[in-house]
Design an enzyme around this catalytic site. Sequence first.
Site, PDB file in Angstrom:
ATOM      1  N   LYS A  17       0.685  -1.406  -0.123  1.00 28.67           N
ATOM      2  CA  LYS A  17      -0.274  -0.023   0.303  1.00 28.67           C
ATOM      3  C   LYS A  17       1.062   1.584  -0.209  1.00 28.67           C
ATOM      4  O   LYS A  17       2.017   0.983   0.659  1.00 28.67           O
ATOM      5  CB  LYS A  17      -1.140  -0.418   1.450  1.00 28.67           C
ATOM      6  CG  LYS A  17       0.184  -0.053   3.032  1.00 28.67           C
ATOM      7  CD  LYS A  17       0.091   1.358   2.976  1.00 28.67           C
ATOM      8  CE  LYS A  17       1.058   1.162   3.961  1.00 28.67           C
ATOM      9  NZ  LYS A  17       1.686   2.277   5.184  1.00 28.67           N
ATOM     10  N   ASP A  48      -2.741  -1.631  10.513  1.00 23.26           N
ATOM     11  CA  ASP A  48      -2.864  -1.952   8.687  1.00 23.26           C
ATOM     12  C   ASP A  48      -2.830  -3.123   7.809  1.00 23.26           C
ATOM     13  O   ASP A  48      -3.260  -3.679   6.884  1.00 23.26           O
ATOM     14  CB  ASP A  48      -0.983  -1.204   7.768  1.00 23.26           C
ATOM     15  CG  ASP A  48      -0.876  -0.076   8.774  1.00 23.26           C
ATOM     16  OD1 ASP A  48      -1.025   0.628   8.673  1.00 23.26           O
ATOM     17  OD2 ASP A  48      -0.095   0.088   7.795  1.00 23.26           O
TER      18      ASP A  48
HETATM   19  O1  C5P Z   1      -0.343  -1.521  14.881  1.00 25.56           O
HETATM   20  P1  C5P Z   1       0.982  -1.813  13.895  1.00 25.56           P
HETATM   21  O2  C5P Z   1       1.092  -2.552  15.287  1.00 25.56           O
HETATM   22  O3  C5P Z   1       1.688  -2.272  13.165  1.00 25.56           O
HETATM   23  O4  C5P Z   1       1.674  -0.985  15.170  1.00 25.56           O
HETATM   24  C1  C5P Z   1       2.946  -0.533  15.066  1.00 25.56           C
HETATM   25  C2  C5P Z   1       3.112   1.233  16.259  1.00 25.56           C
HETATM   26  O5  C5P Z   1       3.291   1.522  15.281  1.00 25.56           O
HETATM   27  C3  C5P Z   1       2.800   1.009  17.501  1.00 25.56           C
HETATM   28  O6  C5P Z   1       2.934   0.491  18.668  1.00 25.56           O
HETATM   29  C4  C5P Z   1       2.939   2.712  18.072  1.00 25.56           C
HETATM   30  O7  C5P Z   1       3.864   2.479  18.111  1.00 25.56           O
HETATM   31  C5  C5P Z   1       2.722   2.769  15.954  1.00 25.56           C
HETATM   32  N1  C5P Z   1       1.341   3.297  15.769  1.00 25.56           N
HETATM   33  C6  C5P Z   1       0.761   4.439  16.223  1.00 25.56           C
HETATM   34  N2  C5P Z   1      -0.626   4.906  15.755  1.00 25.56           N
HETATM   35  C7  C5P Z   1      -1.541   4.869  15.218  1.00 25.56           C
HETATM   36  C8  C5P Z   1      -0.566   3.351  14.141  1.00 25.56           C
HETATM   37  C9  C5P Z   1       0.522   2.938  14.807  1.00 25.56           C
HETATM   38  O8  C5P Z   1       0.946   5.256  17.269  1.00 25.56           O
HETATM   39  N3  C5P Z   1      -2.676   4.769  14.225  1.00 25.56           N
END
Ligand code: C5P
Length: 308
Positions: free
Chosen positions: A13, A140
């Site tokens: 993406k 994502d």
């Molecule tokens: O959801 P995911 O595991 O991909 O997120 C990885 C990290 O990215 C989270 O632990 C956070 O630190 C950051 N993140 C965030 N806000 C989001 C998505 C991700 O702060 N909306």
Amino acid sequence: MTAAPVTVRVPAKVNVQLAVGGLRPDGFHDLANVFLAVGLYDEITATPSDRLRITVSGPDAHQVPLDESNLAARAALALAARHGVEPRVHLHIAKDIPVAGGMAGGSADGAGALLACDTLWDTGATRDELLAICAELGSDVPFSLVGGAALGRGRGELLEPLETGGVLHWVFAVADGGLSTPAVYRECDRLREAAGTGSSAADVPEPAPSGDLLRALRTGDPGALAAVLANDLQPAAISLRPSLAETLRAGSEGGALAALVSGSGPTCAFLAKDPEAAEGVAEALLRSATCRAVRVTSGPVPGATVLR
Ligand code: C5P
């Protein structure tokens, strides 16, 4: 249960808009995240095995973890636990999406493994259940399952499909080495604090999708879209990796309509008017020697799809 291997193809993406709100008490940020699926793919093949096993092929394979920190493994374990199935599966990831590049390669593998295992084990899970598991795996991951174009709210996992009016041509400049997504969000907060605006949800305006951007997507007009592409994480990614500014400049000078960091980076994305212009941008990027590799593709494309 079927014993034949199942292969699922999942796209990368690019975020055409990534509006980042303040830091929430749970450590995430509220987003208005406009996703577009583009034609770079990982393929995940699930084969019955005596135990959960992950293998990876492709030029960046050595950078991909083979343990339970891999989202593909976590997807298989989550689905197996819910349906009382033993997670005896070999997941092979044929990796073509840049690793740790801000193109949701890890998320693609999570969504792909989930769909592959679901097909292999014939669990009868509903689409909503699969989406709920995706949301548990990462912000994502639901988009990797649905593909096309979508607006992600919440931390990016609450999706609303978007209409798109045509094919958009993109060039991606792959950097040497990845960037950690949490580190880029932390840097975004730090920059906001340093600027004196504050970084909490009380300080930062609620992120909202741009009406002009949604309209440009609907009409499929690359010129109109180029004028409104926006990524709030871009200053943070450039702060952590200043050389990205040179990559962005090289693509712009090579004829891109717009240049931006893809998601949390360090991959840079360039929107081109048509396929010929995209080839020109790719050549300029290669000549500039400001990136490790260049990929030319287009979107939107469908999300995770069972091939066989
Ligand atoms: O959801 P995911 O595991 O991909 O997120 C990885 C990290 O990215 C989270 O632990 C956070 O630190 C950051 N993140 C965030 N806000 C989001 C998505 C991700 O702060 N909306």
